[in-house]
Design a protein around this motif. Structure first.
Motif, PDB file in Angstrom:
ATOM      1  N   VAL A 131      20.897 -15.504 -48.759  1.00 58.60           N
ATOM      2  CA  VAL A 131      19.970 -14.673 -47.975  1.00 58.60           C
ATOM      3  C   VAL A 131      19.054 -15.522 -47.098  1.00 58.60           C
ATOM      4  CG1 VAL A 131      20.012 -12.906 -49.772  1.00 58.60           C
ATOM      5  CG2 VAL A 131      18.123 -14.541 -49.709  1.00 58.60           C
ATOM      6  N   LYS A 152      18.715 -17.790 -44.196  1.00 59.52           N
ATOM      7  CA  LYS A 152      19.579 -18.032 -43.037  1.00 59.52           C
ATOM      8  C   LYS A 152      19.166 -19.231 -42.189  1.00 59.52           C
ATOM      9  CE  LYS A 152      21.904 -14.268 -43.940  1.00 59.52           C
ATOM     10  NZ  LYS A 152      23.266 -14.360 -44.516  1.00 59.52           N
ATOM     11  N   GLU A 163      10.649 -15.705 -41.545  1.00 62.15           N
ATOM     12  CA  GLU A 163      11.717 -14.718 -41.778  1.00 62.15           C
ATOM     13  C   GLU A 163      12.429 -14.974 -43.110  1.00 62.15           C
ATOM     14  OE1 GLU A 163      14.530 -14.371 -38.630  1.00 62.15           O
ATOM     15  OE2 GLU A 163      12.999 -14.067 -37.080  1.00 62.15           O
ATOM     16  N   ASP A 164      12.696 -16.239 -43.382  1.00 56.67           N
ATOM     17  CA  ASP A 164      13.370 -16.570 -44.638  1.00 56.67           C
ATOM     18  C   ASP A 164      12.482 -16.259 -45.836  1.00 56.67           C
ATOM     19  OD1 ASP A 164      15.780 -17.378 -43.579  1.00 56.67           O
ATOM     20  OD2 ASP A 164      15.182 -19.472 -43.360  1.00 56.67           O
ATOM     21  N   ALA A 197      12.865 -12.713 -46.483  1.00 51.64           N
ATOM     22  CA  ALA A 197      14.201 -12.447 -47.046  1.00 51.64           C
ATOM     23  C   ALA A 197      14.218 -12.707 -48.553  1.00 51.64           C
ATOM     24  CB  ALA A 197      15.247 -13.305 -46.347  1.00 51.64           C
ATOM     25  N   ARG A 248      12.538  -9.820 -50.274  1.00 53.29           N
ATOM     26  CA  ARG A 248      13.442  -8.662 -50.347  1.00 53.29           C
ATOM     27  C   ARG A 248      14.496  -8.870 -51.425  1.00 53.29           C
ATOM     28  NH1 ARG A 248      13.045  -9.044 -44.686  1.00 53.29           N
ATOM     29  NH2 ARG A 248      15.058 -10.136 -44.575  1.00 53.29           N
ATOM     30  N   TRP A 249      15.026 -10.086 -51.532  1.00 54.08           N
ATOM     31  CA  TRP A 249      16.024 -10.382 -52.566  1.00 54.08           C
ATOM     32  C   TRP A 249      15.450 -10.114 -53.957  1.00 54.08           C
ATOM     33  CZ3 TRP A 249      16.136 -13.434 -56.850  1.00 54.08           C
ATOM     34  CH2 TRP A 249      17.376 -13.645 -57.450  1.00 54.08           C
TER      35      TRP A 249
END
Length: 624
Positions: free
Chosen positions: A320, A322, A350-351, A354, A357-358
């Motif tokens: 996840v 990126k 952004e990471d 992510a 969210r994971w």
């Protein structure tokens, strides 16, 4: 009376020391009697803020505390669960083939003096005569997928961490499980490891619970990546994440789905499903058991399979992220991004989102208040804080403790060296107060057991080049060895010869040479990207990396890094030693070579011929 007490204490010490190798539990029990402070659990504050000292009541308080760590199974959303690599049906593992030799190896791996589990089956009995008993038992268990309830019960021993002793949250749970099932878990894990490695399922950047990887290999890889960024004259931003009770939060339904997608199916999957379900635990305080509760989530702590199941659970976390690198040791995770422009900062942001969210999808919980940020590099205009969706701002720190090593933003290691030498000095003082015996063998045994490991943990990463730091670390061994009978009047250099010891400086260099040998022979991953070449005259040599930054301070940092220093040390070893193909023989020949090199570490009041580095001794030898 004083004389009799002293003699009896002397006898007790000798008895304890005689057991340090055959029965270490007895030795540590003796030593801990003299460690301060010594206290049991509690009294503990209950929900009404009242102190409770009854073991039953305290057990219930702790049981409630540990139960809060479980994730809610009802929140699992299996439709969004993904894995980083799907395994074809034809390549899956559905059954395990094992025989008595596999079981015998697993039995021998059990420490005969380890504490008994809930079923009260002594490890020593299993160690001596358990082969026939357990081979048929676990073959039948795997075929049927059935595991007796007693093998899925765990006794939780509360271990005080730090802070207020009356607060239940300050006690870490240590689980004891059945030796009988742990034996089979070893067999099970060995077969499962073979399958996982053959399918290349686990990401290479996961260094936890894997053969050939360790805290050191992870940190070497991490720092090497930072130095590569600095050498390219860009910044390196590191976001340190924190999973709350990660091992306890693992959702069983999600884990089982991931195992199936990884090709772990059939009898193997069914047995693991039974292994995870229907588990119970109770807290034990002063021999008194609390009430039994169901374990709703988590990989079973105190088991052999638990760590492997955990790294399989979080393995898709890598997919996840990126734009950045994610470095992981078990649940210890950090994001690393090269920062050359404001856009790079946005990509790291952004990471970070992510990962959050994971965690939500996988029913895990992040402790966002414990996130930390280290920003390495010269461009201060790009060193900005990061934000979470909750509005929490992550500001840059000066130093972060990463896998037991204090890393500062300038990679100078002074904070780590200062703290660890102080810790080692305190431990040495405790040893000298606890044991009155001063003979050579006893003193060196105690020093090696309690003190030296503190100043050698991950030393290949932070090995100092400044003379003041070398002297500071060496002072620990110099001071301790002066207390050995017959050595107080000798200089430190003469004591090293008399005691047949390496200086701590020489030990660090020896260790780095061995690490390079292991990298060359594939025993540990070459995560620092060492380059090897061969010549007729010098044999295998390592290309020493040098910095090319426009900043001299960064080039100096690279020159003294592990990859550069270890390469130079390895090249200083004779060709005939480096060519030895087995580790045990290599170490023996390396020691024979080192015995020909003077060991005169920097010492106050004494002037050495050089810095005592193996590189300088080898250079001066070649010039003769």
């Amino acid at each position: 009376m004083k004389k009799d007490i002293k003699q009896q204490r002397h006898k007790d010490e000798l008895i304890a020391l005689s057991k340090i190798k055959t029965n270490p539990k007895a030795f540590y029990s003796f030593a801990k009697k003299f460690k301060t402070p010594v206290s049991s659990v509690g009294p503990l504050l209950d929900s009404d803020n009242q102190l409770q000292s009854d073991p039953v009541r305290m057990g219930s308080i702790l049981q409630e505390q540990y139960a809060r760590a479980f994730s809610n199974p009802d929140k699992a959303n299996l439709t969004e669960v993904r894995v980083s690599k799907l395994v074809a049906q034809s390549q899956s593992i559905t059954d395990l083939v094992f025989d008595e030799q596999d079981v015998l190896g697993a039995i021998k791996a059990i420490d005969r003096y380890s504490a008994v589990g809930p079923e009260k089956f002594p490890a020593i009995i299993l160690n001596e005569c358990g082969l026939v008993l357990v081979t048929q038992l676990w073959r039948a268990s795997l075929d049927s997928g059935d595991i007796a309830a007693k093998f899925k019960s765990q006794s939780v021993i509360p271990l005080f961490k730090k802070g207020n002793r009356s607060i239940a949250a300050n006690y870490r749970p240590v689980s004891l499980t059945s030796h009988l099932i742990k034996m089979f878990e070893r067999v099970f894990r060995a077969k499962l490891d073979d399958y996982i490695e053959a399918q290349n399922i686990i990401n290479d950047d996961q260094h936890g619970f894997r053969t050939g990887r360790s805290c050191l290999t992870q940190l070497l890889h991490h720092v090497e990546d930072i130095l590569n960024d600095l050498n390219a004259d860009v910044n390196a931003d590191i976001l340190y994440l924190d999973f709350s009770k990660a091992f306890d939060k693992v959702d069983h339904a999600i884990l089982l789905k991931k195992l199936n997608l990884y090709g772990i199916q059939g009898k193997v999957h069914r047995w693991l499903s039974n292994f995870l379900s229907g588990r119970t635990q109770h807290v034990v305080i002063d021999g008194v058991r609390s009430k039994v509760i169901r374990v709703l989530s988590g990989v079973p702590q105190g088991t052999v399979l638990g760590p492997l199941l955990f790294i399989l659970y979080i393995n898709d976390l890598f997919s996840v992220v990126k734009h950045s690198k994610i470095k992981v040791f078990a649940d210890n995770s950090k994001l690393h991004k090269s920062i050359g422009s404001p856009t790079d900062c946005k990509l790291l942001q952004e990471d970070l989102h992510a990962v959050v969210r994971w965690a939500t999808i996988n029913n895990m919980e992040l402790n966002e208040s414990k996130f930390q940020l280290l920003q390495h590099g010269k461009n201060q205009e790009l060193q900005k804080p990061y934000k979470l969706s909750t509005g929490l701002v992550i500001n840059s720190d000066e130093v972060v403790k990463d896998l037991g090593v204090f890393i500062d933003k300038d990679l100078r290691w002074r904070k780590h060296i200062t703290k660890k030498t102080a810790e080692a000095a305190r431990k040495a003082g405790w040893v000298l107060r606890t044991f009155s015996i001063r003979d050579k063998s006893t003193m060196l045994l105690l020093f090696n057991t309690y003190v030296r490991s503190i100043v050698e943990y991950c030393c290949a990463l932070w090995s100092p080049h400044l003379q003041c730091d070398v002297i500071l670390i060496e002072s620990i061994q110099r001071s301790f060895t002066a207390k050995i009978a017959g050595c107080s009047n000798l200089s430190y250099w003469d004591r090293l010869k008399r005691l047949k010891l390496y200086s701590l400086q020489r030990r660090r260099e020896r260790y780095m040479v061995i690490l390079v040998w292991k990298i060359f022979h594939g025993a540990i991953p070459n995560s620092v990207n060492l380059l090897f070449k061969h010549s007729e005259r010098r044999g295998v040599t390592c290309v020493r990396p040098l910095g090319s930054s426009k900043y001299s301070s960064i080039n100096t940092m690279i020159f003294h890094s592990f990859s550069s220093t270890a390469s130079a040390l390895y090249n200083a070893v004779p060709k005939n030693v480096k060519s030895i193909p087995t580790l045990i023989q290599f170490k023996a020949e390396l020691d024979r070579f080192l015995q020909t090199i003077p060991d005169t570490p920097p010492t106050p009041g004494y002037t050495g011929a050089n810095s005592n580095s193996l590189v300088e001794w080898a250079s001066s030898k070649s010039q003769l």
